[in-house]
Each structure stands twice: as C-alpha cells, then as structure tokens.
Design an enzyme around this catalytic site. Structure first.
Site, PDB file in Angstrom:
ATOM      1  N   ASN A 188       1.349   3.404   2.078  1.00 32.20           N
ATOM      2  CA  ASN A 188       2.066   3.581   3.343  1.00 32.20           C
ATOM      3  C   ASN A 188       2.518   2.272   3.977  1.00 32.20           C
ATOM      4  O   ASN A 188       2.836   2.215   5.155  1.00 32.20           O
ATOM      5  CB  ASN A 188       1.208   4.371   4.327  1.00 32.20           C
ATOM      6  CG  ASN A 188       1.053   5.802   3.882  1.00 32.20           C
ATOM      7  OD1 ASN A 188       2.029   6.448   3.503  1.00 32.20           O
ATOM      8  ND2 ASN A 188      -0.181   6.290   3.866  1.00 32.20           N
ATOM      9  N   ALA A 189       2.488   1.207   3.196  1.00 36.28           N
ATOM     10  CA  ALA A 189       2.958  -0.086   3.709  1.00 36.28           C
ATOM     11  C   ALA A 189       3.814  -0.754   2.645  1.00 36.28           C
ATOM     12  O   ALA A 189       3.303  -1.445   1.764  1.00 36.28           O
ATOM     13  CB  ALA A 189       1.774  -0.978   4.101  1.00 36.28           C
ATOM     14  N   GLU A 228       0.853  -1.184   0.000  1.00 38.75           N
ATOM     15  CA  GLU A 228       0.000   0.000   0.000  1.00 38.75           C
ATOM     16  C   GLU A 228       0.889   1.234   0.000  1.00 38.75           C
ATOM     17  O   GLU A 228       2.081   1.150   0.306  1.00 38.75           O
ATOM     18  CB  GLU A 228      -0.901  -0.007   1.249  1.00 38.75           C
ATOM     19  CG  GLU A 228      -1.887  -1.158   1.230  1.00 38.75           C
ATOM     20  CD  GLU A 228      -2.818  -1.152   2.439  1.00 38.75           C
ATOM     21  OE1 GLU A 228      -2.749  -0.198   3.251  1.00 38.75           O
ATOM     22  OE2 GLU A 228      -3.606  -2.104   2.553  1.00 38.75           O
ATOM     23  N   GLU A 266       7.381 -15.958  -3.815  1.00 42.35           N
ATOM     24  CA  GLU A 266       7.689 -14.836  -4.687  1.00 42.35           C
ATOM     25  C   GLU A 266       9.189 -14.550  -4.698  1.00 42.35           C
ATOM     26  O   GLU A 266       9.776 -14.303  -5.742  1.00 42.35           O
ATOM     27  CB  GLU A 266       6.910 -13.596  -4.218  1.00 42.35           C
ATOM     28  CG  GLU A 266       6.933 -12.474  -5.238  1.00 42.35           C
ATOM     29  CD  GLU A 266       6.216 -11.225  -4.740  1.00 42.35           C
ATOM     30  OE1 GLU A 266       5.762 -11.206  -3.581  1.00 42.35           O
ATOM     31  OE2 GLU A 266       6.134 -10.273  -5.516  1.00 42.35           O
ATOM     32  N   ARG A 267       9.799 -14.626  -3.518  1.00 44.28           N
ATOM     33  CA  ARG A 267      11.234 -14.369  -3.428  1.00 44.28           C
ATOM     34  C   ARG A 267      12.020 -15.340  -4.292  1.00 44.28           C
ATOM     35  O   ARG A 267      12.966 -14.974  -4.959  1.00 44.28           O
ATOM     36  CB  ARG A 267      11.699 -14.523  -1.980  1.00 44.28           C
ATOM     37  CG  ARG A 267      11.418 -13.335  -1.114  1.00 44.28           C
ATOM     38  CD  ARG A 267      12.326 -13.320   0.074  1.00 44.28           C
ATOM     39  NE  ARG A 267      12.039 -14.363   1.032  1.00 44.28           N
ATOM     40  CZ  ARG A 267      11.203 -14.220   2.059  1.00 44.28           C
ATOM     41  NH1 ARG A 267      10.557 -13.099   2.240  1.00 44.28           N
ATOM     42  NH2 ARG A 267      11.011 -15.204   2.903  1.00 44.28           N
ATOM     43  N   TRP A 307       1.449  -1.164  -6.641  1.00 47.71           N
ATOM     44  CA  TRP A 307       2.283  -2.208  -7.270  1.00 47.71           C
ATOM     45  C   TRP A 307       1.482  -3.467  -7.566  1.00 47.71           C
ATOM     46  O   TRP A 307       2.006  -4.563  -7.575  1.00 47.71           O
ATOM     47  CB  TRP A 307       3.503  -2.561  -6.405  1.00 47.71           C
ATOM     48  CG  TRP A 307       4.267  -1.355  -5.975  1.00 47.71           C
ATOM     49  CD1 TRP A 307       4.490  -0.944  -4.703  1.00 47.71           C
ATOM     50  CD2 TRP A 307       4.909  -0.401  -6.825  1.00 47.71           C
ATOM     51  NE1 TRP A 307       5.221   0.226  -4.697  1.00 47.71           N
ATOM     52  CE2 TRP A 307       5.485   0.580  -5.995  1.00 47.71           C
ATOM     53  CE3 TRP A 307       5.033  -0.258  -8.215  1.00 47.71           C
ATOM     54  CZ2 TRP A 307       6.189   1.674  -6.503  1.00 47.71           C
ATOM     55  CZ3 TRP A 307       5.727   0.827  -8.720  1.00 47.71           C
ATOM     56  CH2 TRP A 307       6.298   1.774  -7.857  1.00 47.71           C
TER      57      TRP A 307
END
Lengths: 377, 391
Positions: B137-138, B135, B249-250, B164
């Site tokens: 802010n996150a 987000e 995902e990594r 994103w």
C-alpha cells in the site's frame, strides 16, 4: 571537448544578453511591425560595433575568429527577444562560403565589408516552397570568361535588405543533381535581375528573384564552378545549426514566459501552476529543452572542430529543436489561453517566429530524413 | 598529470596479469554475473579468483575509503580503472546492492562501529543485501509505508510486508524502511533498519511478472526481532537516508535508455530485417519513428555528458537525476516498441534457446518507468523542485 561553455563564451553570453535586451527587446519588434518596418539599421550598427558581424570571420579578414559556438550564443540571445537582423544570412552563412572558396581578392574586400557590417550578403538557393538544396533549375551558361544566369529563386532570407546575392546556379546535370553547381555574386541592381519581396507572418521579408540573362563577370564567380559541393554543404550545416540556436532561444524564452504566467495567473482561487495537468506538461517541455541545449552546443562544436559527424549532429540538432520549439510555442499559447490569442500580448510573436525559423535551412522533416539517410537507413 | 599516467600503466599491467581469461568474456547467463553472499555458488574458480583479487585491492568499491577496505581511489583514478577494465572487456567482479545502494548511505549516515562492521563484508562480497522500500500500500506514496518496528526495550519487533524486494530470496541481509513513530506526520516517523534475512519470522515469495520470471519478491515479517544497534542514523530520520538513496537509484535506472557501444543501431537492425527500397528503409513509417528515436537517444546521451561536464565545471543545474530517470526509461520503452515493430511476427515468440526473448524484454521495459519512482513522480519532482511550481 567538454560540453560546456568556457569562460570566454560565458562572458560573450552575458554581454550578448544585456546588449540585445537593452537595444532590441520584444517591444522593438512590435514597434517595427506597427510602423510597417521589418528591421532596424541602428540595431545592425550596434551589432557591428559589438563585433557580432565578424564573430565567425578570421582575424586576418577583420573578424573576431570566435567560432560558431560564439555565433550560436549571439543568435540564441537574439532568438530570446525575436531581434531581426541578417547576421545568419550574411555574417555566418555567406561569410563561411566566401572564406571557404573565395579567392584572395574576394576575401580581402568582401569578408572585411561583411565583418564590418558595411554590406549585407544573402544566399539565393531554393526555388520551390520547401527547403531543397539540390533542386536547382536556375542555369549558368559560360560565355567566354563570363556567365549568363537564367531562372528564379524564392524565399530568399533577408531578400529585402541584401546588397549582394550569392546565387547557386546549375552549370551541368539534371535539376536534382547534387553536382554541377556554381556560386555567383550578383549585386541587387544588376541588369536583368528583378527582386520582389514577401512579408511573412514573423514580420520578416523574403525575396523572390528573377534572372533574365544576368551577366556575371569573371571576378564575381566564387570558387571553381561545379566543384563547391563541400563548401556549400558546410555553409548549409552552419545555417541549420545556427538556426537551431536561434530557435532554442525562441523556445526557451517562450517557455520561461509561460512558466511565469502560470505562477501569476489565478483561477479557482489558486495559481494555475498548482494544477498537475499543467505541471506535467511544463516539466515534460523542460526536459525536451534541456535535450535541445545539449544538441545545439554539440552541433556547433562539431562545426568548429570540423568533426566527421558534423552533418549528422547538425541534423539531429535542427530536427530536435524544430520539434521542441513547435511544442513550446503551442503550449505557450494554450497555457496563456485567451490572452495568448490576443495581439496585445507578446507570446504570439514567438509562435510566428518559431514557425519561420523552423523552416529556415531545413525543417524537422528535412533533417530527420537526412539524419536517417546518414545513418544508413 | 604524470601520476595518473603512471597509475594507468600500473593498472593496465595488473589487470592484464590478474584478470582471468574467462572473466573477459561477454555476460551470457545469470550465473556469469557474480552477486556473492553466503550462498553464492561460483560458476568457476576463475569467478572466485577474480572477485577475491579485486576485493583485496578494494577495487570492487574503488572510491570507498581504504580504512574500510575500499580502493581509496580519486574520481580520476576510478575512471581510469573503469576504462582499463573496459579495454580488456573485464567483467565487473561483483554485482551488489551493497555497493550500488547501501554502501554510500552507510558511509554518509552510519556510526563508526556500523561502518567497520558492514562495509568490509560488502566490499569482499560476503554478504548479499536487498532493499526493502515499497509496500503493497505504499508505492508512489512511499512515505505512507506501514511496516512497524516497535521498541521492545532491547530490540525492535518488526511486522509488515515489503514488495518489489529484488533478490530477497537470495539475499543475506535487508536494508529496510520501517515506521517507528506511529503518530508523527508520515515523513517523520520512518527509520532505516538493517536485519538478517535468516531471522525467525522473515519469509519471501517470488513475484512473476507479465514478462515471466523476475528477481522481485514479496517479503513478509512476522514478529521479527531486530537488535537496536541495527538502526542506521537517528531514530525517525530514516526518510533523509531514503531520499539520498533514491537519487542514486534514479541515476542508475536512467542509464538504461542508452544503447551499448558496439551494438547495431536500430536503423541498421531495421535495414537487415525489413530491407531497403529506393535507397531508404522499405517501411517508411517505421523509418520516421526510428529517426525520431535515434535523435532523442543521441540528444539524451549528450545531455548526460553535459550534466557531467557542467558538474565538473561547477555550473551544475541540479536535480538532474529526475530528468535522466524520466527520459532514460521512456526512451528504453520506445526502443523496445520499435524493436517489436522491426521484428514483426518473429518478435512475438515467447520461448528461445538461451536467455530472454524480445517479447519478454519489451514487456519488462514497461516497468522501467514505474520502478524507482514512476515517470509521473519524476514530473512532479521537476515541476516542484526545478520549475518552482506550487502545490
């Protein structure tokens, strides 16, 4: 081949670790140094009893035929406690040369003696201050079926305790030519050979050899003079890959000791390991060391399997480990801070040994240059 | 293992027969990669056919259970399928966040009913999914996310923004982390919610990057009503699912650092671009940097190999995904820096006939060490979880 140690190799690692930590902890190096000695004959006998002196030598000649992955496991454990011995020079590099190009009589008598740790051989190769295996000006002139050697050698590893030198000398060609080199067995007490030694920062002695018309009998010529290039190249790859294995042990141990220290040491009321500035550097170093482990195992497997990529993989391994080890010992002293600078604390020994082992059989610059050359650029 | 050999032969024969010729060509444009979904326009009948026949066997998700339409293959069989597809350079029939990210989480955390509903349509490529995590802010502090899902009895009312969200403007559904407990500590008030992107109140905006056009979007939710049955796993336990997915995902992003087989090495490219003097690359400084890079690249590839082999041999080192993500993405940035140096002024060109320019690749690569958890976050994870450093 899977990039892991098999069960036998894991067992070797466990037994090597417990033997070396018992018989030659880092404190043993301190004792040797304080009493003006460089190595321990008792440790050497112990290594021979463990079979390490013959670990890479074929069973037919009294060895264990365990391969170079096995030799690397042993040297990595020696690196962890900084144990000094001529294993690399004698049992691995010189033995591989004798095995590759020695005649039957030489193999039977000499390989068996090396495998049993009864004698110590070392390679007399370099003549300058940098590792350069083709810059050979020492000459070997044929005289009937004997040869006469003239010239000098520097920084001969284990030059203080070797009984016999395998001398690389030039029969033909310019001082930088890769061809025209011969291999000659020269005993320490041969007439015309004078040996002096230099004590290095890591408390090991290297030899400086001067040859003045040293006559070598026909039976002391190894291989076919002028045609030993492939065997010498392989021996030097063995030297570089195993030196990377030892260095990996040095770097790993110095990292682990540092990590323990960071968790233990308190400043500002907390363990210094809680500071992110140190955490990130430690994590970065951990990653580099993980890459080093993969490189070293792969390079040693490439030697055991006679891979066509052997030299590329060996140069990759030595370059990567040399660079990482330098980082590891520098971080170790910096993170130990004040106490890391004191002689009383052991971490400085790792820095000294790392610097020497980085240079043995080619340093970072030598191997990254060779890696590029082999890659076609 | 005679069974595996038989499987290989059968697979080879079937692929030879079923994979259309054009689906064996290299990927040249965005349209060559099939993403499926309600609004997908197939670039050719062959693209549609390839997806349909692979999906019918469940081979768009080879290892997923047969009961949901998956291939039901063992790990070894799936590897053989991959090798046989590579042998004829077959394209992947379906690119899908449903397969790469959501599916594994559904199989592990979803109810039976949810699995029956969502997994088959993922396998068939009928629904295109996007991921709503970060987000405004996150970012690195993902758990501080603020998108709210309020319990309104028969539904959740969702409000807030995500950034994103790759391909949000092209996706049919979103899997999303939302806050469902506003008083609990931040990790403990998060839930995992699925909803239709055509729900009233959802809007998306594409984000332009320093490298130009991108698949990224901002996704805004204003009073979006989501049925309560769309909650996956337990209420307020969404963080467990998020962590599980981030590990996946990594690993995916970490693979970016590797050069593809068959392509020229950086050293070879440099020789063509710069030339040779005295038997060595004419630009000595770049030569040293390339060697350094290629040594690291080779060492990294070997490390992936070792991690896999150790896992197979039961000697797992654990938490390797952070190491791979960190190192792989940093290497990809290094590679792009070197490509810029090798190319010289030519590498600065911004426009090209087809596809992206080197300059755009270079700029885009800077995001590799940010997306999916920054390099700094990976270092934190290694320091704390692997090295046991406190705080």
């Amino acid at each position: 081949m899977a990039l892991v140690l098999n069960e036998e190799q894991q067992m070797l690692r466990d037994s090597a670790k417990s033997f070396i930590q018992e018989s030659s902890p880092v404190g043993a190096l301190r004792k040797l140094r304080d009493s003006g000695e460089e190595w321990s004959p008792e440790l050497w006998s112990g290594m021979a009893e463990m079979g390490w002196t013959g670990i890479a030598i074929p069973e037919d000649f009294g060895g264990l035929e365990f391969g170079y992955v096995g030799a690397g496991i042993v040297l990595e454990e020696c690196g962890r406690t900084l144990a000094a011995s001529p294993l690399l020079s004698s049992s691995f590099v010189c033995a591989s040369l004798l095995e590759a190009v020695g005649n039957e009589a030489q193999k039977e008598s000499l390989l068996a003696a090396i495998a049993g740790g009864e004698t110590v051989f070392t390679l007399a190769l370099c003549e300058g201050d940098r590792f350069d295996p083709t810059r050979i000006a020492t000459t070997a002139a044929a005289d009937g079926d004997t040869y006469v050697l003239n010239g000098s050698k520097k920084h001969v590893l284990d030059g203080d305790l070797a009984n016999t030198f395998i001398v690389v000398a030039r029969l033909t060609g310019d001082a930088d030519s890769e061809d025209g080199l011969g291999l000659f067995l020269v005993d320490r007490d041969t007439e015309g050979l004078s040996v002096s030694t230099t004590l290095n920062a890591d408390n090991r002695r290297v030899g400086n050899l001067d040859f003045e018309s040293v006559r070598v009998a026909a039976n002391a010529v190894i291989g076919k003079p002028g045609a030993n290039g492939a065997a010498l190249a392989r021996a030097l790859d063995i030297g570089a890959a195993l030196s990377a294995a030892e260095l990996l042990g040095v770097a790993q141990e110095s990292f682990e000791r540092t990590l323990d220290y960071l968790k233990d040491r308190k400043q500002f009321g907390v363990p210094v390991a809680s500071f992110q500035a140190l955490q990130h550097r430690a994590a970065q170093l951990f990653c580099e060391l993980e890459l080093c482990k993969s490189c070293v195992l792969k390079a040693l497997q490439a030697i055991d399997q006679d891979s066509p990529d052997r030299s590329t993989l060996v140069s990759m391994a030595k370059a990567k480990v040399a660079k990482t080890s330098k980082l590891a010992v520098n971080e170790a002293v910096q993170m130990h801070a004040g106490i890391g600078m004191t002689d009383e604390f052991d971490i400085g020994f790792f820095m000294k040994r790392s610097a020497a082992a980085c240079q043995e059989y080619g340093d970072y610059y030598f191997h990254s240059d060779r890696f590029a050359e082999l890659g076609g650029y | 293992m005679p069974n595996l050999e038989e499987f290989r032969q059968q697979t080879r024969a079937w692929l030879e027969e079923s994979c259309p010729a054009s689906m064996r060509n290299p990927i040249n444009s965005d349209k060559d990669q099939c993403w499926g979904g309600r609004n997908w326009v197939f670039e050719s009948d062959e693209q549609r056919l390839w997806l349909e026949c692979m999906a019918e066997r469940g081979w768009t998700a080879p290892q997923w259970p047969k009961e949901y339409g998956g291939g039901g293959l063992s790990r070894e069989e799936a590897k053989i399928l991959k090798q046989e597809m590579a042998r004829i350079t077959a394209r992947r029939p379906l690119e899908s966040f449903g397969i790469d990210m959501l599916g594994p989480a559904l199989l592990k955390f979803a109810s039976e009913e949810q699995k029956q509903r969502y997994i088959p349509e993922i396998i068939r490529g009928e629904i295109r999914w996007c991921q709503g995590y970060s987000e405004p802010n996150a970012g690195s502090d993902l758990a501080s996310l603020q998108m709210r899902a309020e319990d309104k009895g028969d539904h959740y009312l969702v409000n807030g923004s995500k950034v994103w969200t790759s391909y949000a403007d092209k996706s049919d559904w979103i899997f999303c982390l939302v806050r469902t407990d506003f008083d609990a500590p931040k990790h403990k008030g998060i839930s995992f919610l699925l909803f239709d992107m055509t729900s009233p109140g959802v809007s998306t905006n594409p984000i332009k990057l320093i490298s130009g056009k991108s698949p990224f979007c901002e996704t805004v939710c204003e009073n979006v009503k989501v049925p309560k049955e769309n909650l996956v796993g337990e209420l307020n336990k969404g963080w467990d699912i998020a962590k599980y997915l981030l590990t996946h995902e990594r690993e995916m992003i970490g693979g970016f650092g590797l050069s593809r087989a068959g392509t020229k090495t950086l050293g070879q490219m440099a020789v063509s671009a710069i030339g040779v003097a005295d038997g060595r690359l004419a630009e000595r400084g770049i030569r040293t940097d390339i060697a350094d890079f290629e040594i690291d690249e080779m060492a990294f590839a070997l490390t992936i190999e070792r991690v896999v082999d150790e896992a197979k041999a039961g000697q797992g080192t654990g938490a390797a995904s952070s190491l791979l993500k960190l190192y792989g993405t940093e290497l990809n940035k290094d590679r792009n820096e070197l490509l810029m140096s090798i190319g010289g002024s030519e590498a600065l060109a911004w426009e090209s006939e087809g596809g992206e320019t080197q300059a755009q690749h270079w700029l885009r690569s800077k995001g590799n060490s940010i997306e999916g958890g920054t390099s700094e976050i990976q270092l934190n994870i290694i320091a704390k979880r692997i090295l046991g450093m406190p705080g």
